[in-house]
Design a protein around this motif. Structure first.
Motif, short mmCIF file in Angstrom:
data_model
loop_
_atom_site.label_atom_id
_atom_site.label_comp_id
_atom_site.label_asym_id
_atom_site.label_seq_id
_atom_site.Cartn_x
_atom_site.Cartn_y
_atom_site.Cartn_z
N THR A 1 0.83 -1.22 0.00
CA THR A 1 0.00 0.00 0.00
C THR A 1 0.85 1.26 0.00
O THR A 1 0.40 2.31 -0.45
CB THR A 1 -0.91 0.01 1.24
OG1 THR A 1 -0.09 -0.10 2.42
CG2 THR A 1 -1.89 -1.16 1.19
N ALA A 2 2.08 1.14 0.46
CA ALA A 2 2.97 2.31 0.51
C ALA A 2 3.72 2.46 -0.80
O ALA A 2 4.09 1.47 -1.44
CB ALA A 2 3.95 2.15 1.67
N PRO A 3 3.97 3.70 -1.24
CA PRO A 3 4.75 3.92 -2.45
C PRO A 3 6.16 3.35 -2.30
O PRO A 3 6.71 3.27 -1.20
CB PRO A 3 4.79 5.45 -2.57
CG PRO A 3 3.60 5.92 -1.80
CD PRO A 3 3.45 4.96 -0.66
N PHE A 4 6.75 2.94 -3.43
CA PHE A 4 8.12 2.43 -3.41
C PHE A 4 8.90 3.10 -4.54
O PHE A 4 8.33 3.65 -5.49
CB PHE A 4 8.16 0.91 -3.54
CG PHE A 4 7.47 0.36 -4.76
CD1 PHE A 4 8.14 0.16 -5.95
CD2 PHE A 4 6.11 0.02 -4.71
CE1 PHE A 4 7.52 -0.34 -7.07
CE2 PHE A 4 5.47 -0.49 -5.81
CZ PHE A 4 6.17 -0.67 -7.01
N GLU A 5 10.23 3.03 -4.44
CA GLU A 5 11.09 3.74 -5.39
C GLU A 5 11.29 2.95 -6.67
O GLU A 5 11.48 1.73 -6.65
CB GLU A 5 12.46 4.02 -4.77
CG GLU A 5 12.51 5.28 -3.94
CD GLU A 5 13.96 5.67 -3.62
OE1 GLU A 5 14.86 4.82 -3.77
OE2 GLU A 5 14.18 6.83 -3.23
N VAL A 6 11.25 3.66 -7.80
CA VAL A 6 11.61 3.10 -9.10
C VAL A 6 12.47 4.14 -9.82
O VAL A 6 12.65 5.26 -9.34
CB VAL A 6 10.37 2.75 -9.95
CG1 VAL A 6 9.56 1.65 -9.29
CG2 VAL A 6 9.51 3.98 -10.19
N PHE A 7 13.01 3.76 -10.98
CA PHE A 7 13.82 4.68 -11.77
C PHE A 7 13.04 5.20 -12.97
O PHE A 7 12.21 4.49 -13.54
CB PHE A 7 15.08 3.98 -12.30
CG PHE A 7 16.13 3.74 -11.25
CD1 PHE A 7 16.65 4.78 -10.51
CD2 PHE A 7 16.60 2.46 -11.02
CE1 PHE A 7 17.62 4.57 -9.56
CE2 PHE A 7 17.57 2.22 -10.07
CZ PHE A 7 18.09 3.28 -9.34
N GLU A 8 13.33 6.42 -13.36
CA GLU A 8 12.88 6.91 -14.65
C GLU A 8 14.09 7.41 -15.42
O GLU A 8 15.15 7.69 -14.82
CB GLU A 8 11.84 8.03 -14.51
CG GLU A 8 12.37 9.33 -13.96
CD GLU A 8 11.31 10.42 -13.97
OE1 GLU A 8 11.67 11.57 -13.67
OE2 GLU A 8 10.14 10.12 -14.24
N GLN A 9 13.97 7.49 -16.74
CA GLN A 9 15.10 7.83 -17.59
C GLN A 9 15.68 9.19 -17.25
O GLN A 9 14.96 10.16 -17.04
CB GLN A 9 14.64 7.80 -19.05
CG GLN A 9 15.74 8.10 -20.04
CD GLN A 9 15.22 8.03 -21.47
OE1 GLN A 9 14.28 7.32 -21.75
NE2 GLN A 9 15.83 8.80 -22.36
N GLY A 10 17.02 9.24 -17.18
CA GLY A 10 17.71 10.49 -16.92
C GLY A 10 17.93 11.28 -18.20
O GLY A 10 17.46 10.91 -19.28
N THR A 11 18.67 12.36 -18.09
CA THR A 11 18.91 13.23 -19.24
C THR A 11 20.14 12.83 -20.03
O THR A 11 20.40 13.40 -21.09
CB THR A 11 19.08 14.68 -18.77
OG1 THR A 11 20.14 14.74 -17.80
CG2 THR A 11 17.79 15.19 -18.13
N GLY A 12 20.90 11.86 -19.53
CA GLY A 12 22.09 11.41 -20.23
C GLY A 12 23.36 11.78 -19.49
O GLY A 12 23.41 12.77 -18.75
#
Length: 614
Positions: free
Chosen positions: A512-523
């Motif tokens: 139920t609690a949010p968890f960390e993930v990655f999103e694409q960086g700028t390079g």
């Protein structure tokens, strides 16, 4: 009835075990006193352990392959390593790594040989021409001068280079990695604007040909899969497809587009007299010690001929299934399929999803020297010397179906059919699978379960499919996030589609609690625009008894998938979300590759991260 699996037999591991010393992060050797020659090989029987013995002990080759290669090496007066690579018994990386162990120097993996490591001053002193001839590359590693060798037995070459540079610490890698970096350095002195301007000012064939050579060479260096040359009213734009994305490379004057088309048409051997027709062709392009196969196609747009060139490197090393990115449970399922002595195995997915590469990787797992393997392909994308490969030629009546019929009279164990396109090919593939042969092929379908319906569309009845098909693999290629510049964001599980969340975490166990993930960086300097290459996201469905019964009864796809889940099947969406949780892929990339997995709505390919806590 399901075909019983054959007993497991010893198989060559996908890659040689790494020594403990190679697990340390630095890829280069530790400092040692310079020596005029490479150190002697590691001691073994009779005081020296030979290359063949080391490869045998590491499980890279078996005794039959070693004996065959030694015989060929003696007969043709060639080196053992070269013979093993030429015949597909070992990969260049495996030979280079074993040579490094034999001579007790460090091994540098080819993908870690970077331009940034090059000792530029040393390259200038020796000269690129000499370094290309000797397959050597001066490096600077944390201030330490090193010499990267493609051929550690070329003592004349080391003497020649060290006469200029002085003694250096040795490191070993593959010759192709060295040649590629040297080619990149050579290209740094090329002025693209000058080439384009020369082509603008002159219609001489040499100037336009130089532009063509530059366009293709730059594409290879940037690891593009396709080159698109697209005319408009005022310019002609050259774009590369890199990791699935189209990127603008350069623009050329519209007045030179037709001249460039003439050069390419001539290379491809097609009719130069009419740009108003559809054309197809092929030609070879030599670059960095490799011979590349270029597939050409053009269409007559209102602005002129639009041209596309696909770059195929049929000499590249085969990647293992592990290197492609298959999850552990999918590897287990594939290995189970490869144990069967006969039956049909399908790899499905859209064009450009890596189906052929996966088929070759499967073949490499069973190509033990005691198995007769025949393939019919259109085109032959990777040449494997130990496998007999046939190129489809419609004009000569060499088709998929005719080739399969011919193969059955040539005593094969395994048959690879490049693609099942029509009913005739499907029937011949099924006949081969039912007469004691293990058959691999590809099919255009969106998922593993949809491959079953596709076979029925091609005229196969439910009984044939349920008794002949062993399993199907469905896959896509998905960009990985670069962990060096990726952004950490919070994902609220409530935004995931409930069905997908429960399949990922288990019914009743969705957090139920949010968890960390990655999103694409700028390079950053370690990636290309935030992407760290591409990986396979896949699903592997085995046809267990309950699944076969449902297929025979023409059950719905949902019923078949549910039955397969009871035997451990995980869908492509399950595997993609697993990669999200592991931090290998972003939610945006997952949804752009396989479709929506969240409740949020947005533009196609531009979905938000849905990560903020509401």
């Amino acid at each position: 009835m399901a075909v019983p699996p054959k007993p497991a037999s010893p198989q060559r591991p996908s890659s040689p075990p790494k020594p403990a010393a190679e697990s340390a992060p630095p890829p280069v050797a530790q400092p040692r006193a310079p020596a005029p020659r490479l150190p002697p090989a590691a001691p073994g029987r009779g005081g020296r352990l030979h290359l063949g013995e080391m490869l045998l002990h590491a499980g890279v080759i078996n005794q039959a392959k070693l004996d065959q290669a030694l015989s060929m090496a003696r007969r043709n007066n060639e080196r053992l390593g070269s013979v093993l690579i030429a015949n597909g018994f070992a990969r260049p990386e495996e030979i280079a790594k074993t040579l490094a162990q034999q001579f007790r120097v460090a091994y540098l993996e080819p993908n870690r040989v970077k331009v940034e490591m090059v000792d530029r001053e040393a390259v200038t002193l020796v000269g690129i021409k000499v370094l290309k001839e000797r397959k050597m590359l001066p490096l600077l590693s944390r201030g330490r001068p090193q010499l990267l060798l493609g051929d550690p037995l070329d003592t004349q070459g080391t003497d020649q280079v060290e006469a200029v540079l002085g003694k250096r610490e040795y490191v070993i890698s593959t010759t192709s990695a060295i040649e590629m970096v040297l080619q990149i350095i050579s290209f740094e002195t090329v002025d693209a604007d000058q080439i384009v301007e020369s082509a603008r000012d002159s219609i001489e064939a040499g100037e336009v040909n130089a532009l063509f050579q530059y366009i293709l060479a730059k594409a290879v260096l940037e690891k593009a899969s396709d080159v698109h040359i697209e005319p408009s009213a005022s310019t002609s734009v050259v774009r590369y497809r890199i990791d699935g994305e189209m990127k603008v490379a350069l623009s050329i004057p519209r007045t030179r587009h037709d001249n460039l088309a003439n050069v390419i048409y001539g290379m491809a051997g097609v009719d130069l007299s009419d740009f108003g027709r559809l054309h197809d062709g092929r030609f070879s392009f030599a670059f960095a010690g490799r011979k590349l196969d270029i597939r050409f196609a053009s269409s007559p747009t209102v602005e002129g001929p639009m041209m596309v060139m696909r770059i195929l490197d049929d000499t590249r090393s085969l990647a293992t299934l592990e290197e492609l990115g298959y999850a552990p449970w999918n590897l287990t399922a594939i290995d189970q399929l490869l144990r069967y002595p006969f039956g049909l195995v399908l790899v499905v997915g859209p064009t450009g999803s890596g189906k052929t590469t996966t088929l070759y990787s499967c073949l490499s797992r069973i190509n033990d020297g005691a198995t007769k393997i025949l393939t019919v392909e259109d085109p032959v994308e990777i040449r494997v010397p130990s496998v007999q490969q046939v190129q489809v030629n419609e004009k000569a009546e060499v088709t998929f179906a005719r080739s399969i019929r011919a193969f059955l009279r040539q005593d094969p164990d395994v048959i690879l059919v490049g693609e099942i396109r029509d009913e005739e090919t499907a029937r011949e593939a099924f006949r081969a699978a039912n007469t004691g042969h293990l058959v691999f092929s590809t099919l255009h379908a969106n998922s593993s379960v949809e491959a079953i319906g596709r076979l029925m569309d091609l005229g196969m009845d439910p009984y044939q499919v349920s008794t002949t098909l062993l399993g199907s693999l469905s896959q896509r290629l998905m960009r990985k996030v670069c962990k060096y510049c990726a952004k950490r964001v919070s994902l609220n599980p409530a935004t995931l589609i409930p069905e997908h969340a429960e399949n990922l975490f288990g019914a009743g166990r969705v957090p139920t609690a949010p968890f960390e993930v990655f999103e694409q960086g700028t390079g950053c300097e370690k990636c290309s625009g935030g992407n760290a290459g591409r990986t396979v996201v896949a699903e592997v469905m085995l046809l267990e008894k309950s699944v076969r019964e449902l297929i025979y009864q023409r059950a719905s796809n949902q019923q078949v998938v549910q039955a397969a889940r009871e035997h451990g099947f995980r869908t492509m969406t399950d595997n993609a979300l697993w990669m999200l949780v592991k931090g290998e892929a972003s939610l945006k990339e997952i949804e752009a590759t396989i479709g929506p997995v969240t409740l949020a709505r947005g533009k196609r390919g531009d979905r938000t991260q849905n990560g903020g806590t509401p």
